[in-house]
Design a protein around this motif. Sequence first.
Motif, mmCIF file in Angstrom:
data_model
loop_
_atom_site.group_PDB
_atom_site.id
_atom_site.type_symbol
_atom_site.label_atom_id
_atom_site.label_comp_id
_atom_site.label_asym_id
_atom_site.label_seq_id
_atom_site.Cartn_x
_atom_site.Cartn_y
_atom_site.Cartn_z
ATOM 1 N N MET A 12 0.800 -1.222 0.000
ATOM 2 C CA MET A 12 0.000 0.000 0.000
ATOM 3 C C MET A 12 0.838 1.279 0.000
ATOM 4 N N ILE A 13 1.839 1.334 0.879
ATOM 5 C CA ILE A 13 2.599 2.589 0.995
ATOM 6 C C ILE A 13 3.420 2.840 -0.272
ATOM 7 N N PRO A 75 11.014 -14.498 -0.265
ATOM 8 C CA PRO A 75 11.378 -13.485 0.733
ATOM 9 C C PRO A 75 12.820 -12.993 0.641
ATOM 10 N N LEU A 95 8.671 -2.486 3.791
ATOM 11 C CA LEU A 95 8.234 -3.823 4.215
ATOM 12 C C LEU A 95 7.441 -3.725 5.512
ATOM 13 N N ASP A 97 6.638 -3.879 9.394
ATOM 14 C CA ASP A 97 7.490 -3.338 10.468
ATOM 15 C C ASP A 97 8.617 -4.279 10.915
ATOM 16 N N HIS A 100 12.009 -4.525 8.832
ATOM 17 C CA HIS A 100 12.835 -3.353 8.505
ATOM 18 C C HIS A 100 14.304 -3.549 8.879
ATOM 19 N N HIS A 146 6.603 11.198 7.444
ATOM 20 C CA HIS A 146 6.219 12.282 6.528
ATOM 21 C C HIS A 146 5.423 13.397 7.191
ATOM 22 N N ASN A 185 -3.693 -7.113 3.296
ATOM 23 C CA ASN A 185 -2.507 -7.885 3.683
ATOM 24 C C ASN A 185 -2.128 -7.665 5.148
ATOM 25 N N TRP A 189 0.371 -9.667 8.742
ATOM 26 C CA TRP A 189 1.576 -9.244 9.480
ATOM 27 C C TRP A 189 1.311 -8.336 10.675
ATOM 28 N N HIS A 204 3.743 7.950 14.703
ATOM 29 C CA HIS A 204 3.695 9.244 14.005
ATOM 30 C C HIS A 204 3.514 10.403 14.983
HETATM 31 N N1 LIG Z 1 1.445 6.476 7.299
HETATM 32 C C1 LIG Z 1 2.587 5.825 7.085
HETATM 33 O O1 LIG Z 1 3.681 6.320 7.302
HETATM 34 C C2 LIG Z 1 2.510 4.448 6.610
HETATM 35 C C3 LIG Z 1 1.351 4.039 6.017
HETATM 36 C C4 LIG Z 1 1.283 2.730 5.617
HETATM 37 C C5 LIG Z 1 2.355 1.896 5.859
HETATM 38 N N2 LIG Z 1 3.478 2.333 6.449
HETATM 39 C C6 LIG Z 1 4.570 1.401 6.758
HETATM 40 O O2 LIG Z 1 4.979 0.802 5.561
HETATM 41 C C7 LIG Z 1 5.301 -0.567 5.785
HETATM 42 C C8 LIG Z 1 4.549 -1.415 4.779
HETATM 43 O O3 LIG Z 1 3.187 -1.131 4.936
HETATM 44 P P1 LIG Z 1 2.146 -1.314 3.741
HETATM 45 O O4 LIG Z 1 0.963 -0.536 4.134
HETATM 46 O O5 LIG Z 1 2.775 -1.057 2.420
HETATM 47 O O6 LIG Z 1 1.845 -2.876 3.934
HETATM 48 P P2 LIG Z 1 1.367 -3.938 2.854
HETATM 49 O O7 LIG Z 1 1.022 -5.141 3.627
HETATM 50 O O8 LIG Z 1 0.370 -3.337 1.945
HETATM 51 O O9 LIG Z 1 2.694 -4.190 1.997
HETATM 52 C C9 LIG Z 1 3.834 -4.843 2.480
HETATM 53 C C10 LIG Z 1 4.561 -5.417 1.282
HETATM 54 O O10 LIG Z 1 5.788 -6.013 1.675
HETATM 55 C C11 LIG Z 1 5.928 -7.181 0.882
HETATM 56 N N3 LIG Z 1 6.892 -8.072 1.502
HETATM 57 C C12 LIG Z 1 6.797 -8.767 2.667
HETATM 58 N N4 LIG Z 1 7.936 -9.485 2.853
HETATM 59 C C13 LIG Z 1 8.735 -9.242 1.802
HETATM 60 C C14 LIG Z 1 10.035 -9.685 1.405
HETATM 61 N N5 LIG Z 1 10.747 -10.534 2.182
HETATM 62 N N6 LIG Z 1 10.559 -9.241 0.236
HETATM 63 C C15 LIG Z 1 9.873 -8.379 -0.538
HETATM 64 N N7 LIG Z 1 8.633 -7.932 -0.226
HETATM 65 C C16 LIG Z 1 8.077 -8.355 0.919
HETATM 66 C C17 LIG Z 1 4.559 -7.766 0.814
HETATM 67 O O11 LIG Z 1 4.450 -8.685 -0.237
HETATM 68 C C18 LIG Z 1 3.738 -6.484 0.562
HETATM 69 O O12 LIG Z 1 3.743 -6.184 -0.800
HETATM 70 C C19 LIG Z 1 4.984 -0.857 7.247
HETATM 71 O O13 LIG Z 1 6.178 -0.784 7.998
HETATM 72 C C20 LIG Z 1 4.077 0.278 7.643
HETATM 73 O O14 LIG Z 1 4.196 0.588 9.025
HETATM 74 C C21 LIG Z 1 3.587 3.599 6.789
#
Ligand SMILES: NC(=O)c1ccc[n+]([C@@H]2O[C@H](COP(=O)([O-])OP(=O)(O)OC[C@H]3O[C@@H](n4cnc5c(N)ncnc54)[C@H](O)[C@@H]3O)[C@@H](O)[C@H]2O)c1
Length: 402
Positions: A12-13, A75, A95, A97, A100, A146, A185, A189, A204
Motif C-alpha cells: 500500500m505505501i 522473501p 516492508l 514493520d 525493517h 512524513h 494484507n 503481518w 507518528h
Molecule cells: N502512514 C505511514 O507512514 C505508513 C502508512 C502505511 C504503511 N506504512 C509502513 O509501511 C510498511 C509497509 O506497509 P504497507 O501498508 O505497504 O503494507 P502492505 O502489507 O500493503 O505491503 C507490504 C509489502 O511487503 C511485501 N513483503 C513482505 N515481505 C517481503 C520480502 N521478504 N521481500 C519483498 N517484499 C516483501 C509484501 O508482499 C507487501 O507487498 C509498514 O512498515 C508500515 O508501518 C507507513
Amino acid sequence: MNKPVLIVGGGMITHDQILPAIYKMQRAGAVGEITICAQHHKTIKALAEAPAILKAFPGQSFRAFPEHFAGGPQPDLYKTLIEELPPRSIVIVALPDQLHFSATMEALRHDQHVICVKPLVLTARESLEIDREAKQRGLFVGVEYHKRFDDRAHKARQFYRDGRLGEFRLGTARLMEKWYYRESNFQNWCTCDNTDCFTYIGCHYVDLVHFITGLRPVAVSNYGIVDTYPNGNKGYLWCDTRVRWSNDAVLNLQTTLCYPNEGPGPNTQGMTLYCGGGTGAMLDHSDQYRGLGYTFSKKSDAPGATYYSEPSPDYFQYNDLGGPGLEPVGYGVRSVEFMVNTIYKLDAGETTLADIDAKSIIATPANSLYNELVVEAGRVSILNGGREVTIAYEPEPKVTLT
Ligand SMILES: NC(=O)c1ccc[n+]([C@@H]2O[C@H](COP(=O)([O-])OP(=O)(O)OC[C@H]3O[C@@H](n4cnc5c(N)ncnc54)[C@H](O)[C@@H]3O)[C@@H](O)[C@H]2O)c1
C-alpha cells in the motif's frame, strides 16, 4: 550520475506514496533506474498495472521482481537485487514493520543508502546497530516520518520554539485507519506477535510531539484490545496508549483499525496539546478534516469509498499541470524528495551525517532513538496488559517494566 533506486516491498505505501514520489523525481531526471521487489509476482504485477500510477506517469516503468510466479513467496529475492546495485545507490525499505531491521542492515552491508518507512525498527538495540553500521560506512539512513513535512508541523514547531505555545502539559491524539484494512494484507503481518496499532501508526504522533517540542518520552503504557481478522489471525486492533515526557507531560494516544468504512475520509486523525504559560496555550490540529467536503453522485471503486468524503489534499494528490501525466504533490511527496536530495548532498560533500543528525529535520537512527525506545517500551507494555514501561537514555538506552 543519477542514482538507481530499489524499493523493497510493493504494498500500500509503495503504491500510495513512495513510487509516485520516486517516479516524479525520475521524470525530472533526478533519479535513475527504478527496481521494485515484492514477495509475490502477483503483488508486483498489480502495482505495475495500477491505473492511477499508469495515468500519472505515462511511458515510465520499473523493473519488477519476482518476474514470474515461482510457486511461492520469494522473501530473499531482494537481497540479490541489493547485491547487484552500484555502491551508494538508494534502497527504500517499505516492508512490514518487523522486517525493517534485516532489510536495512542488508542494504548497509552492501554500501547502500537507506530510506525506511516508519517505524525504523522495533528495538533500540537494532537502531543503534543500524547507526553504527551506517556511520562506519558514511551512509545515510532516514526514517520516513512524513508528518514532519506537513507545513502545519513546521508552523507549530516554530510557535513552540518561539515560546508562543508555552509548555506542553497534556495532550490527546488519535489515528484510526478504516475497518477494511482488516481485509488487506495487514491481517498477515499486523498481528499480536509482530506489532500493534500503536507501533504501526501511533509512532507518528510520538515523533511529531518531539519534532514540535523537543521533549523526550520517558514512559509508555500501551493497552491493547485483541480482535480477530477475517483470516482468523489475532491483532491488537484497538490501542490506548499513555506516553509520559521528560517534563512530566502526558500524551494520550488512541490508534485503531476501526474507523467505519462509511466514515468520511480515509481515516480520522488529529492532535490537541494543552500547554501551560502566560494565560494558557493550546494547539489543535485536525489532521484528517482539512476543510473539504464532497458528496458524490456515485462511489468510486476504491476500498472504503463513500458517497460523502472529506479527503486530505495535503498528504498526497495528483494535480493536472498540463502533462505529461499528472503531478504528485503533498507532504508525502516532499518527504521522499527531501531525503533523496539529502543523499545527493551527502555524496557531493555539501552536508555531513553529523549535520543531518544535528539539524533533526529528517529522523535518523541517531536523532530519533526515542522512537525506537517508545516502540520497544510499547511492545513490552502491551504484552503485559498495559503496565507502564519506563525509558532510560543514560548510561545506556533501555526500557524497564515497572
Ligand atoms: N502512514 C505511514 O507512514 C505508513 C502508512 C502505511 C504503511 N506504512 C509502513 O509501511 C510498511 C509497509 O506497509 P504497507 O501498508 O505497504 O503494507 P502492505 O502489507 O500493503 O505491503 C507490504 C509489502 O511487503 C511485501 N513483503 C513482505 N515481505 C517481503 C520480502 N521478504 N521481500 C519483498 N517484499 C516483501 C509484501 O508482499 C507487501 O507487498 C509498514 O512498515 C508500515 O508501518 C507507513
